[in-house]
Write a protein that holds these residues in place. Structure first.
Motif, PDB file in Angstrom:
ATOM      1  N   GLY A 295       0.801  -1.217   0.000  1.00  0.00           N
ATOM      2  CA  GLY A 295       0.000   0.000   0.000  1.00  0.00           C
ATOM      3  C   GLY A 295       0.830   1.261   0.000  1.00  0.00           C
ATOM      4  N   ASP A 296       0.274   2.320   0.598  1.00  0.00           N
ATOM      5  CA  ASP A 296       0.910   3.641   0.619  1.00  0.00           C
ATOM      6  C   ASP A 296       1.323   4.001   2.038  1.00  0.00           C
ATOM      7  OD1 ASP A 296      -1.568   4.452   1.816  1.00  0.00           O
ATOM      8  OD2 ASP A 296      -2.421   4.767  -0.176  1.00  0.00           O
TER       9      ASP A 296
ATOM     10  N   THR B 201       0.339   6.028  -5.711  1.00  0.00           N
ATOM     11  CA  THR B 201      -0.982   5.761  -6.253  1.00  0.00           C
ATOM     12  C   THR B 201      -1.112   4.264  -6.543  1.00  0.00           C
ATOM     13  OG1 THR B 201      -0.239   6.087  -8.526  1.00  0.00           O
ATOM     14  CG2 THR B 201      -1.025   8.043  -7.332  1.00  0.00           C
ATOM     15  N   THR B 202      -2.318   3.846  -6.913  1.00  0.00           N
ATOM     16  CA  THR B 202      -2.515   2.437  -7.232  1.00  0.00           C
ATOM     17  C   THR B 202      -1.692   2.032  -8.447  1.00  0.00           C
ATOM     18  OG1 THR B 202      -4.736   2.599  -6.290  1.00  0.00           O
ATOM     19  CG2 THR B 202      -4.264   0.669  -7.645  1.00  0.00           C
TER      20      THR B 202
ATOM     21  N   ALA C 180       0.684  -1.076  -8.273  1.00  0.00           N
ATOM     22  CA  ALA C 180       0.549  -2.164  -9.238  1.00  0.00           C
ATOM     23  C   ALA C 180       1.885  -2.488  -9.891  1.00  0.00           C
ATOM     24  CB  ALA C 180      -0.483  -1.798 -10.301  1.00  0.00           C
TER      25      ALA C 180
ATOM     26  N   ALA D 100      -4.952  -0.052  -1.190  1.00  0.00           N
ATOM     27  CA  ALA D 100      -4.370   0.744  -2.277  1.00  0.00           C
ATOM     28  C   ALA D 100      -5.413   1.652  -2.897  1.00  0.00           C
ATOM     29  CB  ALA D 100      -3.782  -0.175  -3.350  1.00  0.00           C
ATOM     30  N   GLY D 101      -5.107   2.956  -2.906  1.00  0.00           N
ATOM     31  CA  GLY D 101      -5.992   3.874  -3.596  1.00  0.00           C
ATOM     32  C   GLY D 101      -6.226   5.201  -2.916  1.00  0.00           C
TER      33      GLY D 101
ATOM     34  N   ASP E 201      -5.228   8.125  -4.876  1.00  0.00           N
ATOM     35  CA  ASP E 201      -6.033   8.314  -6.079  1.00  0.00           C
ATOM     36  C   ASP E 201      -7.258   9.181  -5.804  1.00  0.00           C
ATOM     37  OD1 ASP E 201      -4.708   6.411  -8.119  1.00  0.00           O
ATOM     38  OD2 ASP E 201      -4.920   5.170  -6.333  1.00  0.00           O
TER      39      ASP E 201
ATOM     40  N   TRP F 245      -9.163   3.247 -11.919  1.00  0.00           N
ATOM     41  CA  TRP F 245      -8.601   2.780 -10.645  1.00  0.00           C
ATOM     42  C   TRP F 245      -8.867   1.286 -10.467  1.00  0.00           C
ATOM     43  CZ3 TRP F 245     -11.387   0.488  -6.701  1.00  0.00           C
ATOM     44  CH2 TRP F 245     -10.626   0.136  -5.577  1.00  0.00           C
TER      45      TRP F 245
ATOM     46  N   PHE G 250      -6.305  -1.745  -9.622  1.00  0.00           N
ATOM     47  CA  PHE G 250      -6.468  -2.513  -8.383  1.00  0.00           C
ATOM     48  C   PHE G 250      -6.554  -4.004  -8.695  1.00  0.00           C
ATOM     49  CE2 PHE G 250      -8.923  -4.373  -4.905  1.00  0.00           C
ATOM     50  CZ  PHE G 250      -8.268  -3.863  -3.795  1.00  0.00           C
TER      51      PHE G 250
ATOM     52  N   THR H   8      -3.215  -5.355  -9.571  1.00  0.00           N
ATOM     53  CA  THR H   8      -2.389  -5.517  -8.373  1.00  0.00           C
ATOM     54  C   THR H   8      -2.663  -6.851  -7.703  1.00  0.00           C
ATOM     55  OG1 THR H   8      -2.320  -3.115  -7.995  1.00  0.00           O
ATOM     56  CG2 THR H   8      -1.837  -4.537  -6.114  1.00  0.00           C
TER      57      THR H   8
END
Length: 254
Positions: free
Chosen positions: A10-11, A56-57, A61, A84-85, A88, A99, A103, A106
């Motif tokens: 993720g972020d 970002t996604t 990815a 994830a997102g 975004d 998106w 996703f 990913t």
């Protein structure tokens, strides 16, 4: 001893941004999750925290093939958790159809490796506190969360288990700023994920938060009394003096 490996993709929410405020160690939800799961199973879990702030996604990815290859290099039980997102959702928001393509790509790397997946909906976003996100960020996150739920229902555990981690109903008192979580918030998120990985129904957030607070009261000598106080500490300097919350630029990242 059986050893298991958790891949957390993720972020900054996965990385654990702001977890080290108010004198805490930098324990994000991945580190909490491994410590929560290990006593409940005949397995010692270790986390691969693969959260990168601001991504970002699309960027997540791009990293997914390497992340899943890394996971497969370790013997024993495996899980992958994907959140994830969030980035975004920044104004004006990535088109949801685009998106979703990213996703799905990913998580496809986990499915082809037959790795059990936990897919997360999105915690609340207070766009007013994070100007880069804008007033429509919460609506975007709600719509994307609905798509995550639909994907989990569609996959239905084939070819390996796929579970939903519901975070959209998380109380925003667990936020440290408009997006990131407080120390208690990351512990609470990990508890919600842990229940999902054990195939348990989601518990009420009040129960989860109380458990998270109790852990800090023991671990930190009651430095955290309640989520609101923990979140307030995010705006205080190390000496405890509250500082003004500075406006964030359009480059603020999750």
């Amino acid at each position: 001893m059986l050893y298991g490996t958790l891949l957390l993709l993720g972020d900054s929410i996965t990385f654990g941004a702001r977890a080290d405020t108010a004198g805490h160690a930098c324990l994000g939800y991945p580190e909490h999750l491994a410590s929560i799961l290990s006593p409940h199973a005949e397995c010692e879990w270790s986390p691969l925290n693969r959260g990168i702030s601001g991504q970002t996604t699309r960027q997540i990815a791009d990293r997914a093939p390497g992340a899943f290859r890394e996971l497969l290099a370790y013997a024993g039980p495996r899980w992958a958790v994907v959140l994830a997102g969030t980035n975004d959702a920044k104004h004006p928001g990535v088109p949801l159809d685009e998106w979703e393509v990213l996703f799905r790509q990913t998580i496809s790397w986990g499915r082809r490796a037959v790795v059990p997946l936990a897919l997360c909906t999105f915690p609340p976003i207070r766009g007013a506190a994070m100007p880069a996100f804008g007033p429509n960020a919460q609506a975007w996150a709600d719509a994307a969360s609905a798509r995550v739920r639909a994907i989990v229902a569609e996959l239905d555990g084939s070819p390996s288990p796929v579970v939903l981690v519901e975070l959209a109903d998380m109380p925003d008192s667990l936020l440290c700023d408009g997006v990131h979580l407080s120390a208690v918030g990351y512990r609470a998120l990990a508890l919600r994920v842990a229940d999902a990985l054990r195939f348990l129904p989601p518990r009420p957030w009040a129960e989860i938060v109380a458990e998270a607070v109790a852990w800090f009261e023991v671990a930190d000598g009651s430095r955290v009394a309640k989520p609101a106080a923990d979140a307030e500490a995010c705006t205080a300097d190390p000496g405890g003096k509250k500082r003004a919350r500075k406006p964030k630029s359009d480059t603020a990242e999750a």
